[in-house]
Design a protein around this motif. Structure first.
Motif, PDB file in Angstrom:
ATOM      1  N   THR A   1      -8.842 -10.727  -9.714  1.00  0.00           N
ATOM      2  CA  THR A   1      -9.706 -10.040 -10.670  1.00  0.00           C
ATOM      3  C   THR A   1      -8.901  -9.178 -11.638  1.00  0.00           C
ATOM      4  O   THR A   1      -9.303  -8.982 -12.791  1.00  0.00           O
ATOM      5  N   ILE A   2      -7.763  -8.680 -11.208  1.00  0.00           N
ATOM      6  CA  ILE A   2      -6.902  -7.916 -12.118  1.00  0.00           C
ATOM      7  C   ILE A   2      -6.454  -8.798 -13.271  1.00  0.00           C
ATOM      8  O   ILE A   2      -6.359  -8.337 -14.426  1.00  0.00           O
ATOM      9  N   HIS A   3      -6.212 -10.071 -13.004  1.00  0.00           N
ATOM     10  CA  HIS A   3      -5.831 -10.988 -14.072  1.00  0.00           C
ATOM     11  C   HIS A   3      -6.961 -11.155 -15.095  1.00  0.00           C
ATOM     12  O   HIS A   3      -6.710 -11.309 -16.296  1.00  0.00           O
ATOM     13  N   LEU A   4      -8.199 -11.154 -14.614  1.00  0.00           N
ATOM     14  CA  LEU A   4      -9.325 -11.263 -15.540  1.00  0.00           C
ATOM     15  C   LEU A   4      -9.332 -10.089 -16.505  1.00  0.00           C
ATOM     16  O   LEU A   4      -9.509 -10.260 -17.724  1.00  0.00           O
ATOM     17  N   ALA A   5      -9.131  -8.886 -15.994  1.00  0.00           N
ATOM     18  CA  ALA A   5      -9.074  -7.701 -16.859  1.00  0.00           C
ATOM     19  C   ALA A   5      -7.914  -7.800 -17.838  1.00  0.00           C
ATOM     20  O   ALA A   5      -8.043  -7.408 -19.007  1.00  0.00           O
ATOM     21  N   GLU A   6      -6.771  -8.311 -17.373  1.00  0.00           N
ATOM     22  CA  GLU A   6      -5.640  -8.525 -18.275  1.00  0.00           C
ATOM     23  C   GLU A   6      -6.024  -9.445 -19.428  1.00  0.00           C
ATOM     24  O   GLU A   6      -5.711  -9.175 -20.598  1.00  0.00           O
ATOM     25  N   GLN A   7      -6.678 -10.528 -19.099  1.00  0.00           N
ATOM     26  CA  GLN A   7      -6.988 -11.521 -20.122  1.00  0.00           C
ATOM     27  C   GLN A   7      -8.023 -11.012 -21.119  1.00  0.00           C
ATOM     28  O   GLN A   7      -8.013 -11.413 -22.292  1.00  0.00           O
ATOM     29  N   TYR A   8      -8.913 -10.127 -20.688  1.00  0.00           N
ATOM     30  CA  TYR A   8      -9.826  -9.493 -21.646  1.00  0.00           C
ATOM     31  C   TYR A   8      -9.051  -8.739 -22.725  1.00  0.00           C
ATOM     32  O   TYR A   8      -9.540  -8.567 -23.849  1.00  0.00           O
ATOM     33  N   LEU A   9      -7.849  -8.276 -22.367  1.00  0.00           N
ATOM     34  CA  LEU A   9      -7.021  -7.499 -23.291  1.00  0.00           C
ATOM     35  C   LEU A   9      -5.857  -8.322 -23.830  1.00  0.00           C
ATOM     36  O   LEU A   9      -4.851  -7.781 -24.276  1.00  0.00           O
ATOM     37  N   ASN A  10      -6.014  -9.650 -23.796  1.00  0.00           N
ATOM     38  CA  ASN A  10      -5.020 -10.566 -24.367  1.00  0.00           C
ATOM     39  C   ASN A  10      -3.642 -10.418 -23.731  1.00  0.00           C
ATOM     40  O   ASN A  10      -2.611 -10.430 -24.413  1.00  0.00           O
ATOM     41  N   ARG A  11      -3.645 -10.309 -22.403  1.00  0.00           N
ATOM     42  CA  ARG A  11      -2.400 -10.246 -21.660  1.00  0.00           C
ATOM     43  C   ARG A  11      -2.470 -11.228 -20.503  1.00  0.00           C
ATOM     44  O   ARG A  11      -3.523 -11.424 -19.909  1.00  0.00           O
ATOM     45  N   SER A  12      -1.354 -11.876 -20.202  1.00  0.00           N
ATOM     46  CA  SER A  12      -1.283 -12.841 -19.104  1.00  0.00           C
ATOM     47  C   SER A  12      -2.140 -14.073 -19.377  1.00  0.00           C
ATOM     48  O   SER A  12      -2.810 -14.607 -18.497  1.00  0.00           O
ATOM     49  N   ASN A  13      -2.080 -14.535 -20.633  1.00  0.00           N
ATOM     50  CA  ASN A  13      -2.742 -15.775 -21.035  1.00  0.00           C
ATOM     51  C   ASN A  13      -1.671 -16.849 -21.231  1.00  0.00           C
ATOM     52  O   ASN A  13      -1.093 -16.955 -22.317  1.00  0.00           O
ATOM     53  N   PHE A  14      -1.419 -17.625 -20.208  1.00  0.00           N
ATOM     54  CA  PHE A  14      -0.355 -18.615 -20.260  1.00  0.00           C
ATOM     55  C   PHE A  14      -0.912 -20.035 -20.344  1.00  0.00           C
ATOM     56  O   PHE A  14      -2.031 -20.302 -19.906  1.00  0.00           O
ATOM     57  N   TYR A  15      -0.101 -20.933 -20.923  1.00  0.00           N
ATOM     58  CA  TYR A  15      -0.407 -22.361 -20.940  1.00  0.00           C
ATOM     59  C   TYR A  15       0.367 -23.026 -19.800  1.00  0.00           C
ATOM     60  O   TYR A  15       1.554 -22.786 -19.620  1.00  0.00           O
ATOM     61  N   ARG A  16      -0.342 -23.889 -19.055  1.00  0.00           N
ATOM     62  CA  ARG A  16       0.299 -24.608 -17.970  1.00  0.00           C
ATOM     63  C   ARG A  16      -0.158 -26.075 -17.999  1.00  0.00           C
ATOM     64  O   ARG A  16      -1.110 -26.426 -18.690  1.00  0.00           O
ATOM     65  N   TYR A  17       0.481 -26.906 -17.190  1.00  0.00           N
ATOM     66  CA  TYR A  17       0.376 -28.355 -17.330  1.00  0.00           C
ATOM     67  C   TYR A  17       0.136 -29.001 -15.975  1.00  0.00           C
ATOM     68  O   TYR A  17       0.698 -28.573 -14.960  1.00  0.00           O
TER      69      TYR A  17
ATOM     70  N   PRO B   1      13.890  -9.325 -17.572  1.00  0.00           N
ATOM     71  CA  PRO B   1      13.456 -10.021 -18.787  1.00  0.00           C
ATOM     72  C   PRO B   1      13.104 -11.486 -18.555  1.00  0.00           C
ATOM     73  O   PRO B   1      12.431 -12.100 -19.387  1.00  0.00           O
ATOM     74  N   ALA B   2      13.559 -12.065 -17.427  1.00  0.00           N
ATOM     75  CA  ALA B   2      13.238 -13.459 -17.131  1.00  0.00           C
ATOM     76  C   ALA B   2      11.889 -13.619 -16.448  1.00  0.00           C
ATOM     77  O   ALA B   2      11.392 -14.738 -16.308  1.00  0.00           O
ATOM     78  N   CYS B   3      11.263 -12.523 -16.015  1.00  0.00           N
ATOM     79  CA  CYS B   3       9.994 -12.582 -15.298  1.00  0.00           C
ATOM     80  C   CYS B   3       8.846 -12.844 -16.278  1.00  0.00           C
ATOM     81  O   CYS B   3       8.897 -12.443 -17.442  1.00  0.00           O
ATOM     82  N   ARG B   4       7.792 -13.459 -15.770  1.00  0.00           N
ATOM     83  CA  ARG B   4       6.604 -13.673 -16.605  1.00  0.00           C
ATOM     84  C   ARG B   4       5.969 -12.363 -17.047  1.00  0.00           C
ATOM     85  O   ARG B   4       5.201 -12.341 -18.011  1.00  0.00           O
ATOM     86  N   CYS B   5       6.271 -11.270 -16.344  1.00  0.00           N
ATOM     87  CA  CYS B   5       5.753  -9.969 -16.768  1.00  0.00           C
ATOM     88  C   CYS B   5       6.185  -9.649 -18.199  1.00  0.00           C
ATOM     89  O   CYS B   5       5.407  -9.081 -18.980  1.00  0.00           O
ATOM     90  N   ALA B   6       7.428  -9.974 -18.545  1.00  0.00           N
ATOM     91  CA  ALA B   6       7.923  -9.693 -19.890  1.00  0.00           C
ATOM     92  C   ALA B   6       7.121 -10.462 -20.933  1.00  0.00           C
ATOM     93  O   ALA B   6       6.781  -9.924 -22.004  1.00  0.00           O
ATOM     94  N   ALA B   7       6.793 -11.706 -20.642  1.00  0.00           N
ATOM     95  CA  ALA B   7       5.995 -12.502 -21.568  1.00  0.00           C
ATOM     96  C   ALA B   7       4.571 -11.977 -21.670  1.00  0.00           C
ATOM     97  O   ALA B   7       3.967 -11.963 -22.754  1.00  0.00           O
ATOM     98  N   ALA B   8       4.010 -11.533 -20.546  1.00  0.00           N
ATOM     99  CA  ALA B   8       2.659 -10.964 -20.564  1.00  0.00           C
ATOM    100  C   ALA B   8       2.620  -9.713 -21.422  1.00  0.00           C
ATOM    101  O   ALA B   8       1.673  -9.491 -22.185  1.00  0.00           O
TER     102      ALA B   8
END
Length: 276
Positions: free
Chosen positions: A174-190, A261-268
């Motif tokens: 659910t924390i990720h949902l709140a992140e995405q409401y604020l345009n954070r942690s929106n990644f593309y995957r395959y 800097p290599a963590c996905r946190c930096a991209a988020a």
């Protein structure tokens, strides 16, 4: 005589949290956290469905269906690996499993969700990476809210609580949902969707290893019991969303690591900073 946690002790513990047949819960769990349970994961699933009205759990299949990004497809702030060549990509695609609703749940999500899939006749979503599953009167409505472009839809639709069974907030999606409401942690995957067929999926969430930092902000809204050796917590979904929103609005890097800097946190974080 068994010294394990019994079915009745499981039900009693869940009822001590105030759960009943009017409750809808999203469960994140660790079977081993209890110690020994008479009846194992199936007993936990039966106790949850006997106590609560609607029970939802993750049922992702990432380990089987996930593939790298194809060569040349690099989206900004996406923090994902790309195949070295089309030959490499095609080989990875051939090795992956095409999604279908009978696939087992990823092992890293724990034993309970896969046993829930097998024993509780849940409604299961069709997202090839991040399906959710639910059983109970609200199950159809919740799972219908999951779209291929919005995998966290069932959590958004949930009118209820988060149940953490022997796990921390690092498992609290659910924390990720709140992140995405604020345009954070929106990644593309395959993922592989059929033989020789792959697709790109947006709004897949990122890292969670710093999420336990939210606990002081939701402590007053949390109810907690001990069942066997397991710490079991019930937190209203809206309390999690509000606390996460407040943290991120105050600090765009809240709940993220800032030393790798290599963590996905930096991209988020880069995603969030791009919109503020």
């Amino acid at each position: 005589m068994s010294t394990g946690v019994s079915f009745s002790e499981l039900v009693d513990g869940f009822q001590q949290l105030g759960l009943d047949q009017t409750s809808s819960v999203l469960v994140h769990s660790s079977l081993s956290s209890f110690g020994y349970v008479d009846g194992g994961a199936e007993a936990v699933c039966r106790a949850l469905t006997a106590t609560c009205g609607t029970v939802m759990m993750p049922s992702g299949t990432w380990d089987l269906t996930g593939i790298p990004a194809p060569p040349g497809l690099v989206r900004p702030h996406n923090a994902y690996w790309t195949a070295e060549s089309w030959i490499d990509f095609d080989e990875r695609l051939s090795q992956a499993t095409a999604f279908h609703p009978d696939l087992p749940v990823d092992r890293w999500l724990g034993r309970i969700p896969d046993v829930f899939r097998q024993t509780s006749a849940p409604v299961r979503g069709d997202h090839p990476l991040f399906a959710l599953q639910a059983a109970g009167p609200e199950a159809e409505r919740l799972i219908a809210a999951q779209r291929l472009d919005w995998p966290l839809g069932p959590i958004e639709a949930l009118d209820g609580d988060i149940l953490l069974i022997g796990v921390g907030h690092t498992s609290n999606t659910t924390i990720h949902l709140a992140e995405q409401y604020l345009n954070r942690s929106n990644f593309y995957r395959y993922a592989k969707t059929a033989d020789g067929v792959w697709a790109e999926f947006p709004n897949v969430s990122g890292e969670s290893h710093r999420f336990d930092a939210i606990e002081p902000l939701v402590r007053s809204a949390t109810r907690e019991v001990r069942i066997g050796q397991a710490r079991v917590r019930r937190i209203p979904k809206d309390a999690v969303l509000t606390a996460t929103r407040d943290l991120i609005l105050a600090d765009p890097a809240a709940l993220l690591c800032t030393d790798d800097p290599a963590c996905r946190c930096a991209a988020a974080l880069a995603q969030r900073l791009a919109v503020v």
